[in-house]
Scaffold this motif. Structure first.
Motif, PDB file in Angstrom:
ATOM      1  N   LYS A   1       4.952  -2.851   2.418  1.00 52.03           N
ATOM      2  CA  LYS A   1       5.768  -2.344   1.317  1.00 52.03           C
ATOM      3  C   LYS A   1       4.982  -1.295   0.552  1.00 52.03           C
ATOM      4  O   LYS A   1       3.758  -1.407   0.422  1.00 52.03           O
ATOM      5  CB  LYS A   1       6.107  -3.470   0.319  1.00 52.03           C
ATOM      6  N   THR A   2       5.662  -0.318   0.019  1.00 50.40           N
ATOM      7  CA  THR A   2       5.063   0.541  -0.999  1.00 50.40           C
ATOM      8  C   THR A   2       5.282  -0.166  -2.345  1.00 50.40           C
ATOM      9  O   THR A   2       5.986  -1.178  -2.416  1.00 50.40           O
ATOM     10  CB  THR A   2       5.739   1.918  -1.071  1.00 50.40           C
TER      11      THR A   2
ATOM     12  N   LEU B   1       0.868  -1.179   0.000  1.00 48.76           N
ATOM     13  CA  LEU B   1       0.000   0.000   0.000  1.00 48.76           C
ATOM     14  C   LEU B   1       0.905   1.228   0.000  1.00 48.76           C
ATOM     15  O   LEU B   1       1.857   1.301   0.781  1.00 48.76           O
ATOM     16  CB  LEU B   1      -0.878  -0.019   1.266  1.00 48.76           C
TER      17      LEU B   1
ATOM     18  N   PRO C   1      -1.322   5.254   3.817  1.00 48.72           N
ATOM     19  CA  PRO C   1      -0.386   5.882   4.743  1.00 48.72           C
ATOM     20  C   PRO C   1       0.693   4.900   5.222  1.00 48.72           C
ATOM     21  O   PRO C   1       0.617   3.708   4.917  1.00 48.72           O
ATOM     22  CB  PRO C   1      -1.300   6.267   5.911  1.00 48.72           C
TER      23      PRO C   1
ATOM     24  N   LEU D   1       2.231   2.393   7.561  1.00 47.08           N
ATOM     25  CA  LEU D   1       1.498   1.411   8.366  1.00 47.08           C
ATOM     26  C   LEU D   1       2.311   0.866   9.525  1.00 47.08           C
ATOM     27  O   LEU D   1       1.776   0.131  10.365  1.00 47.08           O
ATOM     28  CB  LEU D   1       1.056   0.251   7.463  1.00 47.08           C
ATOM     29  N   LYS D   2       3.587   1.223   9.608  1.00 45.64           N
ATOM     30  CA  LYS D   2       4.447   0.528  10.564  1.00 45.64           C
ATOM     31  C   LYS D   2       3.990   0.661  12.018  1.00 45.64           C
ATOM     32  O   LYS D   2       4.182  -0.261  12.804  1.00 45.64           O
ATOM     33  CB  LYS D   2       5.911   0.898  10.387  1.00 45.64           C
TER      34      LYS D   2
HETATM   35  O1  C5P Z   1       8.309  -0.061   0.029  1.00 49.16           O
HETATM   36  P1  C5P Z   1       9.537   0.347   0.778  1.00 49.16           P
HETATM   37  O2  C5P Z   1      10.618  -0.688   0.691  1.00 49.16           O
HETATM   38  O3  C5P Z   1       9.973   1.731   0.454  1.00 49.16           O
HETATM   39  O4  C5P Z   1       9.092   0.410   2.311  1.00 49.16           O
HETATM   40  C1  C5P Z   1      10.045   0.761   3.270  1.00 49.16           C
HETATM   41  C2  C5P Z   1       9.492   0.504   4.651  1.00 49.16           C
HETATM   42  O5  C5P Z   1       8.409   1.382   4.934  1.00 49.16           O
HETATM   43  C3  C5P Z   1       8.917  -0.893   4.817  1.00 49.16           C
HETATM   44  O6  C5P Z   1       9.899  -1.767   5.239  1.00 49.16           O
HETATM   45  C4  C5P Z   1       7.840  -0.705   5.857  1.00 49.16           C
HETATM   46  O7  C5P Z   1       8.327  -0.939   7.136  1.00 49.16           O
HETATM   47  C5  C5P Z   1       7.444   0.762   5.723  1.00 49.16           C
HETATM   48  N1  C5P Z   1       6.119   0.949   5.108  1.00 49.16           N
HETATM   49  C6  C5P Z   1       5.065   1.369   5.893  1.00 49.16           C
HETATM   50  N2  C5P Z   1       3.847   1.601   5.337  1.00 49.16           N
HETATM   51  C7  C5P Z   1       3.640   1.415   4.017  1.00 49.16           C
HETATM   52  C8  C5P Z   1       4.688   0.963   3.207  1.00 49.16           C
HETATM   53  C9  C5P Z   1       5.933   0.750   3.782  1.00 49.16           C
HETATM   54  O8  C5P Z   1       5.211   1.536   7.091  1.00 49.16           O
HETATM   55  N3  C5P Z   1       2.421   1.699   3.527  1.00 49.16           N
END
Ligand code: C5P
Ligand code: MG
Length: 159
Positions: free
Chosen positions: A134-135, A102, A105, A107-108
């Motif tokens: 992941k984005t 996604l 927003p 999500l962590k």
């Molecule tokens: O997709 P990407 O590798 O850039 O994501 C980096 C980190 O951002 C992920 O490891 C995840 O912990 C966090 N993330 C998040 N919410 C999202 C997408 C990614 O917290 N919607």
């Protein structure tokens, strides 16, 4: 010991004015996911993984989106049902790993609440439930914010 695995995947379109629910947890966002049920894409992927592990078809077979009973339904109902079928097949769930894709927003901060909700629903210890985010790096429908996807894998063991 006889182990089996199951794989699940799902996608839902984003839609303003809908709730965003992931793993049974309400996420604060200015959009939600479109669907017949509550469109909890993560719970749907985990449900399909459970059904896959016991080769019992997929979520749409058990909960057709043409059935008014499932309109707006809490998807944890699907998850509990799939877990029950795993038990009836003579297996116990060992662990769940999953990824939500996604764009926003972030999500962590929801990781622990979602893991807790899934662990509680599935009768697992917290350290046997993994949720990753992941984005899509701004590429494709997910990256452009038009949809959300989830993937899940489960292991089960013969009781
Ligand atoms: O997709 P990407 O590798 O850039 O994501 C980096 C980190 O951002 C992920 O490891 C995840 O912990 C966090 N993330 C998040 N919410 C999202 C997408 C990614 O917290 N919607
Ligand atoms: Mg779905």
């Amino acid at each position: 010991m006889e182990y089996r695995t199951g794989l699940g995947w799902d996608v839902h379109r984003t839609e303003p004015g809908r709730l965003l629910i992931l793993g049974g947890v309400r996420i604060d966002a200015d959009f939600g996911l479109e669907g017949h049920s509550d469109a909890d894409v993560l719970s749907h992927a985990v449900t399909d993984a459970l059904l896959g592990a016991v080769a019992l078809g997929d979520i749409g077979m058990h909960f057709p989106d043409s059935d008014p009973r499932w309109k707006g339904c809490d998807s944890l109902v699907f998850l509990r049902h799939a877990l029950q079928l795993v038990g009836e097949a003579g297996y116990a769930l060992v662990n769940v790993d999953s990824t939500v894709i996604l764009e926003r927003p972030k999500l962590k901060d929801y990781r622990l609440p979602i893991r807790r909700k899934l662990a509680e629903t599935l009768g697992l210890d917290l350290d046997h439930v993994s949720v990753k985010f992941k984005t899509a790096e701004k590429v494709g429908p997910v990256g452009e914010g038009r949809s959300a996807e989830a993937q899940a894998i489960v292991s089960i063991v013969r009781e």
